[in-house]
Design a protein around this motif. Sequence first.
Motif, PDB file in Angstrom:
ATOM      1  N   VAL A 204       0.725  -1.111   0.060  1.00  0.00           N
ATOM      2  CA  VAL A 204      -0.125   0.293  -0.459  1.00  0.00           C
ATOM      3  C   VAL A 204       0.659   1.073   0.350  1.00  0.00           C
ATOM      4  O   VAL A 204       0.456   2.050  -0.482  1.00  0.00           O
ATOM      5  N   LEU A 205       2.108   1.531   0.725  1.00  0.00           N
ATOM      6  CA  LEU A 205       2.564   2.376   0.813  1.00  0.00           C
ATOM      7  C   LEU A 205       3.208   2.360  -0.229  1.00  0.00           C
ATOM      8  O   LEU A 205       3.778   3.349  -0.854  1.00  0.00           O
ATOM      9  N   LEU A 206       4.051   1.429  -0.964  1.00  0.00           N
ATOM     10  CA  LEU A 206       4.519   1.283  -2.313  1.00  0.00           C
ATOM     11  C   LEU A 206       3.530   2.128  -3.708  1.00  0.00           C
ATOM     12  O   LEU A 206       3.836   2.825  -4.344  1.00  0.00           O
ATOM     13  N   LEU A 207       2.546   1.767  -3.044  1.00  0.00           N
ATOM     14  CA  LEU A 207       1.190   2.244  -4.424  1.00  0.00           C
ATOM     15  C   LEU A 207       1.097   3.586  -4.071  1.00  0.00           C
ATOM     16  O   LEU A 207       1.055   4.192  -5.331  1.00  0.00           O
ATOM     17  N   SER A 208       0.895   4.139  -3.258  1.00  0.00           N
ATOM     18  CA  SER A 208       0.592   5.678  -3.190  1.00  0.00           C
ATOM     19  C   SER A 208       2.319   6.328  -3.784  1.00  0.00           C
ATOM     20  O   SER A 208       2.606   7.247  -4.624  1.00  0.00           O
ATOM     21  N   SER A 209       3.487   5.325  -3.705  1.00  0.00           N
ATOM     22  CA  SER A 209       4.882   6.139  -3.742  1.00  0.00           C
ATOM     23  C   SER A 209       4.583   5.861  -5.310  1.00  0.00           C
ATOM     24  O   SER A 209       5.089   6.995  -6.410  1.00  0.00           O
ATOM     25  N   LEU A 210       3.889   5.093  -5.923  1.00  0.00           N
ATOM     26  CA  LEU A 210       3.656   4.717  -7.529  1.00  0.00           C
ATOM     27  C   LEU A 210       2.714   5.369  -7.767  1.00  0.00           C
ATOM     28  O   LEU A 210       3.074   6.162  -9.165  1.00  0.00           O
ATOM     29  N   GLU A 211       1.442   6.034  -7.920  1.00  0.00           N
ATOM     30  CA  GLU A 211       1.087   6.283  -7.871  1.00  0.00           C
ATOM     31  C   GLU A 211       1.709   8.360  -8.064  1.00  0.00           C
ATOM     32  O   GLU A 211       1.284   8.816  -8.804  1.00  0.00           O
ATOM     33  N   TRP A 212       2.315   8.839  -7.071  1.00  0.00           N
ATOM     34  CA  TRP A 212       2.836  10.003  -7.294  1.00  0.00           C
ATOM     35  C   TRP A 212       4.075   9.934  -7.914  1.00  0.00           C
ATOM     36  O   TRP A 212       3.873  10.794  -9.105  1.00  0.00           O
ATOM     37  N   ALA A 213       4.669   9.039  -8.410  1.00  0.00           N
ATOM     38  CA  ALA A 213       5.215   8.910  -9.514  1.00  0.00           C
ATOM     39  C   ALA A 213       5.065   9.002 -10.300  1.00  0.00           C
ATOM     40  O   ALA A 213       5.720   9.556 -11.636  1.00  0.00           O
ATOM     41  N   LYS A 214       3.527   7.946 -11.127  1.00  0.00           N
ATOM     42  CA  LYS A 214       3.046   8.264 -12.248  1.00  0.00           C
ATOM     43  C   LYS A 214       2.760   9.745 -12.661  1.00  0.00           C
ATOM     44  O   LYS A 214       2.441   9.952 -13.791  1.00  0.00           O
ATOM     45  N   ARG A 215       2.051  10.515 -11.713  1.00  0.00           N
ATOM     46  CA  ARG A 215       2.244  12.073 -11.692  1.00  0.00           C
ATOM     47  C   ARG A 215       3.123  12.822 -12.644  1.00  0.00           C
ATOM     48  O   ARG A 215       2.246  13.402 -13.394  1.00  0.00           O
ATOM     49  N   ARG A 216       3.737  12.120 -11.942  1.00  0.00           N
ATOM     50  CA  ARG A 216       5.421  13.373 -12.202  1.00  0.00           C
ATOM     51  C   ARG A 216       5.966  12.426 -13.684  1.00  0.00           C
ATOM     52  O   ARG A 216       6.393  13.503 -14.101  1.00  0.00           O
ATOM     53  N   LYS A 217       5.976  11.538 -13.783  1.00  0.00           N
ATOM     54  CA  LYS A 217       6.826  10.847 -14.881  1.00  0.00           C
ATOM     55  C   LYS A 217       6.593  11.313 -15.808  1.00  0.00           C
ATOM     56  O   LYS A 217       7.269  11.062 -17.188  1.00  0.00           O
ATOM     57  N   LYS A 218       4.847  11.617 -16.076  1.00  0.00           N
ATOM     58  CA  LYS A 218       4.674  12.770 -17.921  1.00  0.00           C
ATOM     59  C   LYS A 218       5.468  13.028 -18.072  1.00  0.00           C
ATOM     60  O   LYS A 218       5.624  14.629 -17.015  1.00  0.00           O
ATOM     61  N   VAL A 219       6.020  13.046 -19.677  1.00  0.00           N
ATOM     62  CA  VAL A 219       6.711  14.372 -20.376  1.00  0.00           C
ATOM     63  C   VAL A 219       5.450  14.939 -20.183  1.00  0.00           C
ATOM     64  O   VAL A 219       4.610  15.354 -20.743  1.00  0.00           O
ATOM     65  N   LYS A 220       5.855  16.258 -19.497  1.00  0.00           N
ATOM     66  CA  LYS A 220       5.438  17.636 -20.161  1.00  0.00           C
ATOM     67  C   LYS A 220       5.760  18.341 -21.391  1.00  0.00           C
ATOM     68  O   LYS A 220       6.663  18.940 -21.854  1.00  0.00           O
TER      69      LYS A 220
END
Lengths: 293, 276, 352
Positions: free
Chosen positions: A277-293
């Motif tokens: 669950v901890l990993l999942l929340s970090s994953l969600e965070w990284a997923k938002r940030r990894k998008k190429v702007k």
Amino acid sequence: MAEPAVSALDQVTRVASRDHAAAGLLDGQILRRGAISSVVFIYLGAILLGPLAAMGVELAHVGVLDALRSLLAPDALFALRTSLVLTTIAVVVNAVVGTLGAIAVVRQRFLGRALVNALADLPLAISPVMIGLAFILLFGREGWLSALVTATGIKVVFAWTGLLIATLFVTLPFTLREVAYVLEEIGTSEEEAAATLGAGPWQIFFRVTLPNIRFALGYGLLMTLARSLGEFGAVLVLGGSISGQTQTATTFIHAAIEERQTGSAYGMALLLALTSVLLLSSLEWAKRRKKVK
Amino acid sequence: MKSVAYALTPTRSERIARSFVVLYIAALVALPLLALVVFGTSDGLVALAAALRSPLARSALWLTLWTSVLVGILDVLLGVATAWVLVRYEFPGRAAISALVDLPLAIPTLVAGMMLATLYGAHSWIGSNLDAAGMPVMFAAPGILLALLFVTLPFVIRAVEPVLLEIDPAEEEAARMLGAGPWRTFRTVFLPAIAPAAISAGIRSVGRALGEFGAIVIVAGNIPFRTLTAPVYIFGEIESGEPRSAAAVSVLLLAVALGLHSLAGTIEKHTGARHG
Amino acid sequence: MHIRVEHLCKRFGSFAAVDDVSFDVEDGSLVALLGPSGSGKSTLLRILAGLESADSGNVWFDDEPATDLHARMRGVGFVFQHYALFRHLTVEQNVGFGLSVRGVSKEATAKKVKELLQLTGLAGLEQRFPSQLSGGQRQRVALARALAPEPKLLLLDEPFGAVDAKVREELRQWLRRLHDEVGVTSIFVTHDQEEAFAVSDRVLVVHRGRIEQNGAPMEILDSPATEFVARFVGEVNVFPAVVRAGVAQAGKLEVRVQGEHGPGESHLVIRAYDLKLWREEPGIATVQRVVTFGDRVRVQALVDGAGPIIAQFPRRSSLLKGVEPGCRVQIDVTTARAYPAQASSLYPLPAT
């Protein structure tokens, strides 16, 4: 000039009739929404939310502290330590291999590039049990590399090395794929700009490439972490789940269930679930940030 | 093929690093798979066929095949519906549920199996009632289906979501203005856009389901001829020192898995859909 | 810095992107590489920057061989078409990048960055990220970044291609002023002839990997060396014609021409603003359309025996009196050129 007038009129009546039917339409819409939502919530409830809740209730029943306390037993601690060491190595190795491999596959042209690209994706498509079997066939008594095992004295089957190899196999695609995708998206112009500004290869890598891929790399490494902690089939087959020797957190749970040690099974499962669950929340965070702007 | 700029031509140390990586990947992935295929077919295809003719192997393969295909279909249908709800409807807790959809990627499959067993097992209220009603989940096909649905949950949803988000609202409005009903709008505007992503993700679901072990091993109970799936069969054969029949079934499953993998890859390549 | 390019060639597969190109660029000048997309002008620029290698030929910077010099050693500033700003760095860090990778002290870097941000009108935006800037601002950051290491040569790839028309006009004038102020030798690539003529000291017209003409803007406008150049710079009329004793004949149109006009088939090229027409019976052409846009009027007429012709007039021109669709007009061509007709296979006549 008569035609447009007719079609305009037609449109007006159509809009009017639409308004007329609006009340009925709205009802239909709500009904449809309700139906689709119910199906989806029953689905998610049956396979995701329900089981998650049941696990929580069961843990409350068993006693969270008791469950966790059971992890202080020596073989549980050993299994945990083994999983941690394997995961650490997998993260470090994949950070290097994933980054270098992605750069090679996306940025360079060499013989066998397509093959490497295809191979790097394969572990996702192969059953963990087969992976274990494949390595047994490779390093086992009649295997192609059995001579290597005898010569070096490094055992693979039912040994720690086997756990490591299995873990590295199943985690290979995560960083490589994520980083390759972002490299492809970003293109080479920033790196070229850095070169014209006087940056050397290392400066380009550390000051331009790495910052650009950092979130993708982070996401890939979190996935690597999750997968190596959670891998079960491959390490079970290749490691043999020998208590105090080749048991990992997951194979420990399996053994505990087989021996009806429900307390320790739930304790370890709780620990892994909380970690994920901890990993999942970090994953969600990284997923938002990894998008190429 | 895109040429790589001269200024970024790899230096000597970069080429050496590349060789190590290429060697690492080849040794780690290609070598064991090659060993598996060679060993599984070393006595010829006749022996392979003979190994597959064992009734237990066949029943395990059949069980795995139909449950996987069914799960693939259910994933596509329910996955599209879930993505639709998550993208287009507002409701409290949407963000949390959307995040939880990724849980199967983060949680060990064995723990997932335990969760399902806790909810549907004979000790639980739901499980005992279902058993009493003659519809057991645990140690039966429905349990296998639930476990497979769980581990493949994110595939279709995560593939379809970005496509749904990208569809121009003007297209939908245009269809509505032209008098298309909701179903027709869905069929003409949404379906063509999401179909490639949903289907390739569904194929990946089938591939994943074919090989699933951890989530099933607890839920299914592994009763020969009833709930013993092919991966569990392979495991059993290895345990009982029969690597040959294990390899034979593996080669068959491997061929199907690789076929599905490249099929999904081809669809993604031609339609721009992306997996993962 | 004086630049000399000798017999440069670059192929991509079977496609010759740069085909035996030679030219010189004077120290301190501002030169435009003008050509349609795919003409090889960007590849040429990338070779000069060291981002691409040439298959053969040489590049000299101030008589020093630069052909095999790595991009980072060339001391060339490059402004990319889509700017290629470092998205993870602030404006300040972007501009300072070229100095900090060379180990210039923090104080010196900060001073130079401040100076450049003043010069480019970016003061106050130091802490912004590229994603928080407008297109014109990004363009200026890219320019400031390229100028920071004090390059001896500045290369700009379609510098104004990605900003809207109004901003483009401002940036153009600004670039010219900036060049006059800083004085660095500059080469920029563009497909927009107006841009090339408005900004540069010299224009090199590039087509199919070759230099069609190398000259001052006026030279190129007044005496285009090839039919391609004539067609590319401004709106023109082209007629197949026969040239005898300096006079080209296309249907009823008779025109005294400059340029090559050997025996045989020629192409008569007349710029839309190099001809006059007025209402006259019987005349040699029939007016088809009269279109007004802004301060100009475009008249399209059908020349007897030759085909359609387009003429441009100032809006208030007295010649336009009575000119309307269907009327007959007489035509007087002030300047025209003829080119050998074999080139016609390369440049098909515009569809009419």
